[in-house]
Design an enzyme around this catalytic site. Sequence first.
Site, short mmCIF file in Angstrom:
data_model
loop_
_atom_site.label_atom_id
_atom_site.label_comp_id
_atom_site.label_asym_id
_atom_site.label_seq_id
_atom_site.Cartn_x
_atom_site.Cartn_y
_atom_site.Cartn_z
CE LYS A 175 -1.62 2.84 2.86
NZ LYS A 175 -1.53 4.06 2.04
CD GLU A 251 12.29 1.27 10.63
OE1 GLU A 251 12.58 2.20 11.42
OE2 GLU A 251 12.97 0.25 10.53
CB CYS A 285 11.18 9.34 10.73
SG CYS A 285 11.99 8.10 9.76
CD GLU A 382 8.64 12.52 13.09
OE1 GLU A 382 7.51 12.02 13.21
OE2 GLU A 382 9.61 11.92 12.60
C1 SIN Z 1 12.13 8.13 6.72
O1 SIN Z 1 12.12 9.33 6.91
O2 SIN Z 1 11.12 7.46 6.94
C2 SIN Z 1 13.35 7.41 6.22
C3 SIN Z 1 14.50 8.26 5.99
C4 SIN Z 1 15.71 7.53 5.44
O3 SIN Z 1 15.66 6.35 5.11
O4 SIN Z 1 16.74 8.16 5.35
#
Ligand code: SIN
Length: 479
Positions: A175, A251, A285, A382
């Site tokens: 997805k 994640e 992230c 965040e």
């Molecule tokens: C993400 O922001 O989800 C991943 C970032 C990355 O793999 O560098």
Amino acid sequence: MMNVPTDCYIGGRWQPAADGATFTVLDPATGAGIAEVADGTAADGLQALTAASGAAPRWAGTPARERADLLAAAYREVVARTEEFAAVITAEMGKPLAESRGEVHYAAQFLRWFAEQTVRISGEVRTTPEADARILTLQQPVGPSLLIAPWNFPLAMITRKIGPALAAGCTVVVKPAEEAPLAALLLTRVLHDVGVAPGVVNVVPTGRPADLSSALLADTRLRKVSFTGSTPVGRILLAGAAANVVRTSMELGGNSAFVVFDDADLDSAVDGVMLAKFRNGGQSCVAANRILVQDGIAEAFTDRVLQRVRAMRTGPGTEPGVDLGPMINARQRQRVHRLVTDAIDDGARARCGAELPQGPGFFYPPTVLTDVPAGSRIAREEIFGPVLAISTFDTEEQAVAASNDTEYGLVDYLFTNDLRRTFRVAETLQAGMIGINRGLVSNAAAPFGGVKQSGLGREGGFEGIREYLEVKYLALDKG
Ligand code: SIN
């Protein structure tokens, strides 16, 4: 117009959503629609799971060398079509073309790395301590997996999941993010063209993600869910996965500290923070969220950062020389602006940016705030946008305590030239990854993932493929 498929891909065939619905993908630089994409239903998801379950035994039994060769062929094809993929990523997600090319390279490396890992899946033979039996372990695919990807790296977050899943012998239902599904659909065409068998990869774009994921999680044929996205959505999926005890990889969000000690090399600390903050417009992230600078160098560091930030060029990602594209949508931009204005109300100083621009598109200026109070929302949440929030500290203990004062634990960055301090601090920081004198940790060969509420499991590296493998133990009597 881009030549990108826009339907669901199920059992090796492109098809519209069961109810014929579509959703619009916007160009964040203009706010205009660029594609109408099939709005997959729960029924489409279940059909995709049927296809994935049907293809699972044959794919699991396909020799590792053949699976590896298919992933390697996909790697080569993605690299050969870098410009095409980069244009799609910029169109749907907004990042400057140069960054999109970087993402295509990053994405391709997951296909390459996991092609290489496919033929290294192996078990062990041990002897029991009593010497009465042999312990044999096999590594077998977990089974049909649901892969849910975010919009911020519309290609790389897909290959980071598809690569290890296919390498391990799992079939998948993907997805992609509703904000940016096109790169994933183009990749799907590549996988089809290089010869990945029908049913091995199924892709269901949808603007109704909760319907899709809850239908799949309620079906006992699904054996794994891998998700990249926010911690609140991760919690919902974890709760859903509990019902059928489905394996999970999560994640989730981050709130990274970027700590600069006064013995650090100032130039590399400034380079590091520009990369860790403005890569992907801060929409990552692993973006530096809280910049903590030791008192003695705070002014010099801030001056240099301000110089660099003021020189940045914001504009559509297709324009040459642009450093910062738009944010993904109006909602995200409004959320970031609110964090900034709240921080200013709390006593932070706006040193540049911080103004909501007029005009089309979802642009937000690169912004620097100093004197950010620790309790301000911007230091606790965040940011996911191009805002550098700087505060200062006096002692190492204060820096570590401040860094760890968050429910998140994805990545922290540490700048120091003191080797003993490097290890002392790195070992104490509560994060799954630590960038040491560099502002980038991401690499296909590295185990990417967090602790605390930043998630479960690792993607990439040797660890990434294990997320899609089960250990089966055979007890063999010595006889
Ligand atoms: C993400 O922001 O989800 C991943 C970032 C990355 O793999 O560098």
